[in-house]
Write an enzyme that holds these catalytic residues in place. Sequence first.
Site, PDB file in Angstrom:
ATOM      1  N   HIS A   3       3.821 -13.384   6.887  1.00  0.00           N
ATOM      2  CA  HIS A   3       3.093 -14.056   5.797  1.00  0.00           C
ATOM      3  C   HIS A   3       2.118 -13.081   5.115  1.00  0.00           C
ATOM      4  O   HIS A   3       2.170 -12.878   3.892  1.00  0.00           O
ATOM      5  CB  HIS A   3       2.335 -15.273   6.343  1.00  0.00           C
ATOM      6  CG  HIS A   3       1.534 -15.997   5.312  1.00  0.00           C
ATOM      7  ND1 HIS A   3       2.006 -17.102   4.656  1.00  0.00           N
ATOM      8  CD2 HIS A   3       0.306 -15.759   4.790  1.00  0.00           C
ATOM      9  CE1 HIS A   3       1.093 -17.514   3.781  1.00  0.00           C
ATOM     10  NE2 HIS A   3       0.048 -16.718   3.848  1.00  0.00           N
ATOM     11  N   GLU A   4       1.267 -12.468   5.920  1.00  0.00           N
ATOM     12  CA  GLU A   4       0.269 -11.556   5.333  1.00  0.00           C
ATOM     13  C   GLU A   4       0.978 -10.335   4.729  1.00  0.00           C
ATOM     14  O   GLU A   4       0.532  -9.795   3.719  1.00  0.00           O
ATOM     15  CB  GLU A   4      -0.767 -11.137   6.377  1.00  0.00           C
ATOM     16  CG  GLU A   4      -1.540 -12.288   7.042  1.00  0.00           C
ATOM     17  CD  GLU A   4      -2.212 -13.242   6.070  1.00  0.00           C
ATOM     18  OE1 GLU A   4      -2.557 -12.831   4.944  1.00  0.00           O
ATOM     19  OE2 GLU A   4      -2.393 -14.424   6.442  1.00  0.00           O
ATOM     20  N   GLU A  11       0.624 -17.010  -2.795  1.00  0.00           N
ATOM     21  CA  GLU A  11       1.227 -17.767  -1.697  1.00  0.00           C
ATOM     22  C   GLU A  11       2.734 -17.900  -1.874  1.00  0.00           C
ATOM     23  O   GLU A  11       3.467 -18.039  -0.893  1.00  0.00           O
ATOM     24  CB  GLU A  11       0.576 -19.145  -1.567  1.00  0.00           C
ATOM     25  CG  GLU A  11      -0.843 -19.107  -1.023  1.00  0.00           C
ATOM     26  CD  GLU A  11      -0.958 -18.456   0.358  1.00  0.00           C
ATOM     27  OE1 GLU A  11      -0.041 -18.619   1.185  1.00  0.00           O
ATOM     28  OE2 GLU A  11      -1.970 -17.783   0.600  1.00  0.00           O
ATOM     29  N   HIS A  35       1.812 -11.036   1.203  1.00  0.00           N
ATOM     30  CA  HIS A  35       0.654 -10.826   0.311  1.00  0.00           C
ATOM     31  C   HIS A  35       0.487  -9.332   0.036  1.00  0.00           C
ATOM     32  O   HIS A  35       0.216  -8.913  -1.094  1.00  0.00           O
ATOM     33  CB  HIS A  35      -0.637 -11.316   0.980  1.00  0.00           C
ATOM     34  CG  HIS A  35      -0.804 -12.804   0.992  1.00  0.00           C
ATOM     35  ND1 HIS A  35      -0.785 -13.564  -0.153  1.00  0.00           N
ATOM     36  CD2 HIS A  35      -1.025 -13.678   2.013  1.00  0.00           C
ATOM     37  CE1 HIS A  35      -0.983 -14.839   0.165  1.00  0.00           C
ATOM     38  NE2 HIS A  35      -1.124 -14.937   1.478  1.00  0.00           N
TER      39      HIS A  35
HETATM   40 ZN   LIG Z   1      -1.576 -16.696   2.534  1.00  0.00          ZN
END
Ligand SMILES: [Zn+2]
Length: 499
Positions: A265-266, A295, A269
């Site tokens: 997830h990170e 997101e 980003h």
């Molecule tokens: Zn996030």
Amino acid sequence: MELKELIERLDRLQAKKKAYSHATGMLYYDSVTGAPKGGAENRGNTLAVLSETVYELSAGEKTGQLLSELIEKSGELSPVTKRAVNELWREYERTKKIPESEYIEYQMLLNEAENVWHSAKINSDFKSFAPYLEKIFNTNIRFAGYFDPTEKPYNVMLDMYERGLNTERCDLFFSQLRKKLVPLIAAVSESSVKPDNLFLKQSYPVWRQRQLSDWLMEFMGLNRNHCAIGETEHPFTIPFDKTDVRITTHYYERDMASSLYSVIHEGGHALYELHTSDELKNTCLGSGVSMGIHESQSRFYENIIGRGRPFCALLLGKLRELFPERMSGVTEDMLYSAVNISMPSLIRIEADELTYSLHVMLRYELEKAVVEGSLTVSELPGAWNDKIKEYLGIDVPDDARGVLQDSHWSGGSIGYFPAYALGSAYGAQMLAKLKESIDVDAQIASGDISPISAWLEDKIWKHGSMFDPAPLFESCCGPFDPTYYTDYLTRKFTELYNL
Ligand SMILES: [Zn+2]
């Protein structure tokens, strides 16, 4: 003043703003990684001193004068400079409405609240955090009134994280999700298919999990020369510049999937930040445009790729190498089902893809109620627990696993949460578009996702903050339609649970 000189001044202004943002960001990063607890007060004093200049650079008279002269020469500016000037002007107009003393006081409040929240979460003690949270809500409401007294405060907050978003759009979006997802969640819970994930809850030594993170970052194409990973209570990403992006994770010995999916997830980003165009590097535009678009990228990698069948096959190979004793007898199907178990749960960041947006919807409804004045901060834990019971049918045993679980409120981010659900929906629509030109599943199965990342870089990442989120999204995917998201979830979970 000559245009050339104005541009030089603008460049200096942007360089200074970037330097201060680097310094304050680094202080924050340090405070949640290596800094000793006892240094909080001193750090607060440093931040207060830095904030004075940050305020001056954003909203000072000199900045205002420079920007208005540049706006007068708008027709002579390059598209990048014109956009940068407009963005800085928007910030100037907003920030100058906040009295300097209130601005600095708020930065200090956030610094203190972060520490109080950490202890409150560890001790599951909402009462100690409540006075800070109340001040944070009140300050945000007051600031929203300064920014736009004609608009509802919560709309002003939503717009800060996703330009153009308001409660009307959120209400419509969440009602569409609720209509499609609630019956699907009910059907899943009644299904006779009961996948097992106990093998993921055994002991997985943290030092081995760190090796898994290295592999994940390599698979994602994250350049370790420019992207570092740290360990914190709550995983996050902080970009200082496209050459220095930090992600963090939290390792749990008996929940290997937690860090696994946090890293992906990170990492999503981080990819966005690392691949903004060089042309934007020294401007205020060299970062992701909005939380919703951000997101969409993180959740695209986490769920669409990371929880998809082709990736699970690759992952299993790596897990067998790192944890041979834990993976003996585990098949691809077992792993795929295990990482996609849909079950009502307490923690948002560990929620499955299907129930996830209900966690977001709950936060949206609570924030809206507090900002609109129909709920007090002290009533939040009770209201939280009631909604979890109503939407997911489970009891919240303590506030650490309830109202205290997220770091957003202690960081002053009110109005941020809807972006998570919106981002998931954006991502599903991007997947449909990507599939028109790339065989996404085959590409992931091959272990080389670079064509997928290249598509996202071309359509989203490289543009940084050059365009507003809605037109940026529409330029690659057409008008936003949450049906792509609900259809994607329906297909996936119907197959998984044999519905
Ligand atoms: Zn996030």
